[in-house]
Motif scaffolding. Structure first.
Motif, PDB file in Angstrom:
ATOM      1  N   MET A 180       0.933  -1.172  -0.100  1.00  0.00           N
ATOM      2  CA  MET A 180       0.031  -0.046   0.030  1.00  0.00           C
ATOM      3  C   MET A 180       0.846   1.198   0.030  1.00  0.00           C
ATOM      4  O   MET A 180       0.539   2.172  -0.529  1.00  0.00           O
ATOM      5  N   GLU A 181       1.986   1.054   0.745  1.00  0.00           N
ATOM      6  CA  GLU A 181       2.934   2.394   0.695  1.00  0.00           C
ATOM      7  C   GLU A 181       3.518   2.565  -0.866  1.00  0.00           C
ATOM      8  O   GLU A 181       3.653   3.702  -0.984  1.00  0.00           O
ATOM      9  N   ASN A 182       3.974   1.333  -1.537  1.00  0.00           N
ATOM     10  CA  ASN A 182       4.309   1.605  -2.780  1.00  0.00           C
ATOM     11  C   ASN A 182       3.381   2.350  -3.694  1.00  0.00           C
ATOM     12  O   ASN A 182       3.359   2.789  -4.591  1.00  0.00           O
ATOM     13  N   ILE A 183       2.063   1.564  -3.598  1.00  0.00           N
ATOM     14  CA  ILE A 183       0.775   2.338  -4.468  1.00  0.00           C
ATOM     15  C   ILE A 183       0.705   3.817  -4.119  1.00  0.00           C
ATOM     16  O   ILE A 183       0.592   4.557  -5.152  1.00  0.00           O
ATOM     17  N   LYS A 184       0.999   4.164  -2.949  1.00  0.00           N
ATOM     18  CA  LYS A 184       0.736   5.651  -2.621  1.00  0.00           C
ATOM     19  C   LYS A 184       2.049   6.530  -3.404  1.00  0.00           C
ATOM     20  O   LYS A 184       1.809   7.314  -3.784  1.00  0.00           O
ATOM     21  N   ARG A 185       3.218   5.660  -3.614  1.00  0.00           N
ATOM     22  CA  ARG A 185       4.171   6.242  -4.406  1.00  0.00           C
ATOM     23  C   ARG A 185       4.368   6.030  -5.625  1.00  0.00           C
ATOM     24  O   ARG A 185       5.081   6.136  -6.532  1.00  0.00           O
TER      25      ARG A 185
END
Length: 679
Positions: A180-185
């Motif tokens: 989810m953090e990667n998706i945010k980025r």
């Protein structure tokens, strides 16, 4: 030693009062209740995917406790010491909380449960500590327990001192958080890693992912703060993306797009907007104290009106105050009726502020990009089944919220959908036109639809000659949505094809599509030039034919047509028949219908002259009916009935002649119109 409410995470459903208060029973009956409760907990299955170890541990302890209570019930004590009674009461509370927590965890969303692993593990641990403390102070000596029972009690104490946790759960949670953090980025997840995680959660196919999305959507309603809601929405975005990229677009299912209509009588009267008669999504209060749906009253005010549509009073100011209490009641009712509830989106910002975080928005963009690219590739190979699934997936996504609608239209889906409006496959045609309908709810998309080559003409062709009634009805609903913008209302109202198709659908279609056509006609009737087209197309004849089946909608259409100059068409077409039909509604109709009829008859008499008044006066018992409305009708109906009675009495006294309509046109009261807007 009751457990605090903080020991529990947010629940899918609230526990009963029995989870917080010990039952008011005698000592012996309380002991029997404890036995049954501990047996209930013992009979539960350990959680199957997450928290398996700790849930099995709690159930195992409960099983031992049930054996203890079985022994105590089998060998009752004549007099229980106060300390024993206190322990029984506290044990009942703790066991009930354990039962509720296990049941909630077994029925809630798996993704949400995974994110709550730390707090739920802490809750289980907290409850086990409570059990251990209560067993430590249990007055075994005062109860003269046998040696075997004391040994059993010591075994339970030892078991309660051990808490089993599963590090694999926390590891899986960390992996999902990283994704989810990667998706945010704006970094798309690795598909193989995503597949492994979803298989671990037993979300192995499109159907299980769809069910998970439904569970998460229900969970959004149970969150108390905006951040928690946004976090759950982000999880929905992740699951939706994984469903598409791992399992492809789902097989279209038969859906019920529309809410139960006011005409079907299922929506409580207090939940319907007085202007549109539809379910209110964002109720607001105006200065007169009346409540309207924000979208309808906003357009009413923006159209230049300075009065309250229901009471006719001048608005002291145009500030709209949210009616949060009513909105909560409507939302609760919708959940109970399994009706989708979504607030009006006129003022929703496309950046998702207050409703979504960046992770959720990026997940939506990735999902939409994947679907649109697949649709573009599939449309070149003419794989109808695959295309239909992809369009259906866009349809479902466009139904979700304004951010999804904005992303889909912005990704270039509209030019692709145009091709499928003329498809010979009925399901594909329905999915294509319904996707456009869902997209049109967002104000910014209305202009995109009107400006994109072929979209409007394609929708009109579906309205005229769609393969199914459902397709025609959804095309009518799209026209209805587009006419919420004044400029588009004028443009559509000038198109003879649109007017004739809507009138035909209103007369010949089944209940749902017929109502879609009626509300679109209502919107068009708000424009004077469009009324001319409607009159030429036979709107008066149509109203006469559908009056019995759709009385409120028919009266609302007629009221607007009469106000915009259609009185002569009524006189020419019916020679008194319409007056009789209206009088029948005035006598036996609903409050809303009678109000509309009273306003319509006042306008007909004023604009139609003495001949129209004579036709009304000739109807037997009309004055008595008018008197009844003056005493028991709505506020507006009473005012219109009083005006109508004065007109009838002036006519009877010979004071109304040929020039009645022109003499009174300058003093005529403002007639509130019904402007129907997209839900």
């Amino acid at each position: 030693m009751a457990v605090s409410g903080d020991a529990f995470p947010v629940r899918k459903r609230r526990p009963s009062l029995g989870a917080f208060v010990s039952p008011n029973l005698s000592d012996q009956k309380l002991l029997q209740s404890l036995l049954l409760l501990s047996q209930d907990v013992s009979s539960l299955r350990p959680l199957g995917i997450l928290l398996k170890r700790i849930s099995a541990s709690v159930i195992r302890k409960s099983r031992l406790i049930s054996v203890l209570f079985e022994e105590l019930v089998r060998n009752p004590t004549t007099v229980y010491p106060p300390s024993a009674a206190m322990c029984y009461e506290e044990l009942h509370i703790v066991l009930q909380r354990i039962k509720v927590l296990l049941e909630v965890c077994s029925t809630c969303s798996r993704m949400w449960l995974l994110m709550q692993i730390p707090s739920i593990s802490s809750s289980f641990h907290h409850l086990i500590v409570e059990l251990s403390t209560l067993l430590d102070i249990f007055p075994a000596r005062d109860l003269n327990l046998s040696e075997d029972v004391c040994e059993l009690l010591n075994l339970i104490k030892k078991q309660c001192s051990e808490t089993a946790a599963d590090p694999a759960d926390e590891s899986l949670r960390a992996e999902v958080l990283k994704i989810m953090e990667n998706i945010k980025r704006e970094i798309a997840p690795d598909h193989s890693e995503l597949r492994r995680i979803f298989e671990r959660l037993n979300l192995r196919d499109s159907a299980s992912c769809s069910n998970e999305i439904e569970n998460l959507e229900a969970e959004v309603q149970n969150q108390d703060d905006e951040k928690s809601k946004a976090d759950v929405v982000a999880l929905i975005g992740l699951v939706r993306y994984a469903k598409c990229v791992l399992h492809g677009a789902s097989t279209p299912r038969i859906e019920t797009r529309r809410l139960k209509s006011a005409a079907e009588g299922s929506i409580p009267a207090d939940f319907r907007c007085p202007i549109t008669l539809d379910l209110m999504r964002d109720p607001v209060v105006v200065s007169t104290g009346q409540t309207y749906d924000r979208t309808s009253i906003s357009l009413w005010i923006e159209s230049g009106h300075a009065t309250c549509p229901k009471t006719g009073q001048t608005l002291a100011h145009t500030q709209l105050i949210p009616n949060l209490a009513l909105k909560s009641l409507i939302s609760t009712w919708c959940r109970e009726q399994r009706i989708p509830f979504e607030s009006a989106e006129v003022n929703v910002k496309t950046n998702g502020a207050g409703s979504k975080n960046k992770t959720a928005l990026e997940a939506i963009k990735m999902t939409v990009s994947f679907l649109v690219n697949k649709l573009m590739a599939s449309s070149q190979t003419a794989e109808v089944t695959v295309i239909n699934r992809l369009v259906h997936e866009l349809r479902v996504l466009a139904k979700t919220d304004s951010d999804c609608r904005n992303c889909i239209a912005g990704a270039g889906a509209l030019p692709l959908l145009v091709k499928f409006l003329s498809s010979e496959n009925p399901s594909l045609q329905i999915n294509a036109v319904t996707t456009i309908l869902n997209l049109s709810i967002l104000e910014a998309n209305k202009a995109r639809i009107m400006e994109t080559d072929g979209v409007l003409n394609g929708v009109i062709e579906v309205l005229r000659s769609g393969a199914t009634w459902e397709a025609k009805g959804n095309a009518a609903a799209t026209v209805f949505s587009l006419t919420g913008v004044q400029g588009f209302r004028k443009k559509l109202g000038k198109k003879t094809r649109v007017v004739k198709a809507l009138l035909y659908l209103a007369k010949e279609g089944p209940a749902g599509p017929r109502r879609d056509a009626m509300v679109a006609i209502l919107n068009l009737a708000g424009d004077r030039e469009a009324v001319e087209k409607l009159v030429e197309g036979g709107v008066v004849e149509m109203v006469g034919e559908v009056m019995e089946a759709m009385v409120e909608e028919a009266v609302a259409v007629l009221e607007l047509v009469v106000k915009r100059g259609g009185v002569m068409a009524i006189s020419a077409a019916y020679h008194g028949e319409m007056m009789k039909k209206l009088a029948a509604v005035l006598r036996d109709g609903s409050d809303r219908a009678r109000e509309g009829v009273a306003a319509t008859l006042v306008n007909m008499c004023r604009k139609g002259g003495s001949e129209m008044v004579a036709e009304l006066a000739a109807i037997s018992g009309i004055e008595r009916v008018v008197w009844e409305i003056m005493g028991a009708g709505t506020g507006r109906a009473r005012r219109k009935a009083a005006t109508l009675l004065r007109i009838l009495r002036r006519w009877a006294a010979g004071l109304i002649g040929e020039h009645f309509s022109t003499q009174h046109s300058a003093t005529s009261l403002d007639i509130s119109t019904r402007i129907v807007l997209p839900a």
